[in-house]
Design an enzyme around this catalytic site. Structure first.
Site, PDB file in Angstrom:
ATOM      1  N   LEU A  74       4.150  13.126  -2.134  1.00 26.09           N
ATOM      2  CA  LEU A  74       5.026  12.522  -1.132  1.00 26.09           C
ATOM      3  C   LEU A  74       5.343  11.073  -1.471  1.00 26.09           C
ATOM      4  O   LEU A  74       6.457  10.603  -1.248  1.00 26.09           O
ATOM      5  CB  LEU A  74       4.376  12.616   0.250  1.00 26.09           C
ATOM      6  CG  LEU A  74       5.218  12.148   1.424  1.00 26.09           C
ATOM      7  CD1 LEU A  74       6.521  12.935   1.506  1.00 26.09           C
ATOM      8  CD2 LEU A  74       4.438  12.303   2.711  1.00 26.09           C
ATOM      9  N   VAL A  77       8.366  10.834  -3.638  1.00 27.56           N
ATOM     10  CA  VAL A  77       9.601  11.025  -2.881  1.00 27.56           C
ATOM     11  C   VAL A  77       9.977   9.724  -2.169  1.00 27.56           C
ATOM     12  O   VAL A  77      11.139   9.316  -2.161  1.00 27.56           O
ATOM     13  CB  VAL A  77       9.458  12.190  -1.883  1.00 27.56           C
ATOM     14  CG1 VAL A  77      10.689  12.315  -1.000  1.00 27.56           C
ATOM     15  CG2 VAL A  77       9.179  13.487  -2.617  1.00 27.56           C
ATOM     16  N   HIS A  78       8.983   9.048  -1.604  1.00 29.27           N
ATOM     17  CA  HIS A  78       9.235   7.766  -0.937  1.00 29.27           C
ATOM     18  C   HIS A  78       9.776   6.750  -1.940  1.00 29.27           C
ATOM     19  O   HIS A  78      10.729   6.019  -1.642  1.00 29.27           O
ATOM     20  CB  HIS A  78       7.951   7.247  -0.293  1.00 29.27           C
ATOM     21  CG  HIS A  78       8.082   5.899   0.313  1.00 29.27           C
ATOM     22  ND1 HIS A  78       8.952   5.627   1.360  1.00 29.27           N
ATOM     23  CD2 HIS A  78       7.471   4.721   0.023  1.00 29.27           C
ATOM     24  CE1 HIS A  78       8.860   4.345   1.676  1.00 29.27           C
ATOM     25  NE2 HIS A  78       7.973   3.784   0.883  1.00 29.27           N
ATOM     26  N   ALA A  79       9.205   6.707  -3.129  1.00 29.67           N
ATOM     27  CA  ALA A  79       9.670   5.766  -4.160  1.00 29.67           C
ATOM     28  C   ALA A  79      11.121   6.049  -4.532  1.00 29.67           C
ATOM     29  O   ALA A  79      11.927   5.125  -4.686  1.00 29.67           O
ATOM     30  CB  ALA A  79       8.772   5.853  -5.394  1.00 29.67           C
ATOM     31  N   GLN A  82      13.384   4.752  -1.910  1.00 27.76           N
ATOM     32  CA  GLN A  82      13.518   3.298  -1.993  1.00 27.76           C
ATOM     33  C   GLN A  82      14.536   2.908  -3.061  1.00 27.76           C
ATOM     34  O   GLN A  82      15.325   1.978  -2.867  1.00 27.76           O
ATOM     35  CB  GLN A  82      12.158   2.647  -2.285  1.00 27.76           C
ATOM     36  CG  GLN A  82      11.162   2.785  -1.161  1.00 27.76           C
ATOM     37  CD  GLN A  82      11.664   2.138   0.112  1.00 27.76           C
ATOM     38  OE1 GLN A  82      12.003   0.968   0.134  1.00 27.76           O
ATOM     39  NE2 GLN A  82      11.739   2.919   1.171  1.00 27.76           N
TER      40      GLN A  82
END
Length: 120
Positions: A74, A77-79, A82
């Site tokens: 996860l 995915v966050h990176a 961003q």
């Protein structure tokens, strides 16, 4: 690349560089609005440099994931989110920089943008 502390550090590099890119782009917007196009260009250049750094690290992770397929954590995915956010803000800042240049030129070089033209 297994999801371990080393991988987490790499992901955090992407998040930090993307955040820096977004921050520099927002700074460029503020500078352009205040009638400082040269400084705005410098901030936008810094934003692009940070974004390139994030994209290079992201590319290395993608290449590694091809060689070592598995679940995508996860945090990865966050990176990626961003990075995409930074891309949007940088593109927007570039467009607004041009717009603010035109507005200031039409106003005879005045640095204040009228409230009715403000996007904030």
């Amino acid at each position: 690349m297994e999801f371990d502390k080393e991988y987490e550090k790499v992901i955090m590099q992407i998040i930090a560089a993307s955040g820096g890119a977004r921050s520099y782009a927002m700074e460029a917007l503020a500078l352009a609005k205040d009638g400082h196009p040269e400084e705005a260009e410098e901030s936008l250049a810094e934003a692009r440099t940070c974004l390139i750094e994030a994209q290079k690290v992201h590319g290395a992770i993608l290449a590694d994931s091809i060689n070592n397929p598995g679940n995508t954590p996860l945090l990865t995915v966050h990176a990626e989110d961003q990075i995409m956010g930074a891309v949007v803000v940088i593109d927007m800042a570039g467009a607004y920089l041009d717009l603010y240049r035109d507005v200031h030129a039409l106003r005879g070089g005045a640095t204040a943008v009228p409230d009715e033209l403000s996007v904030a």
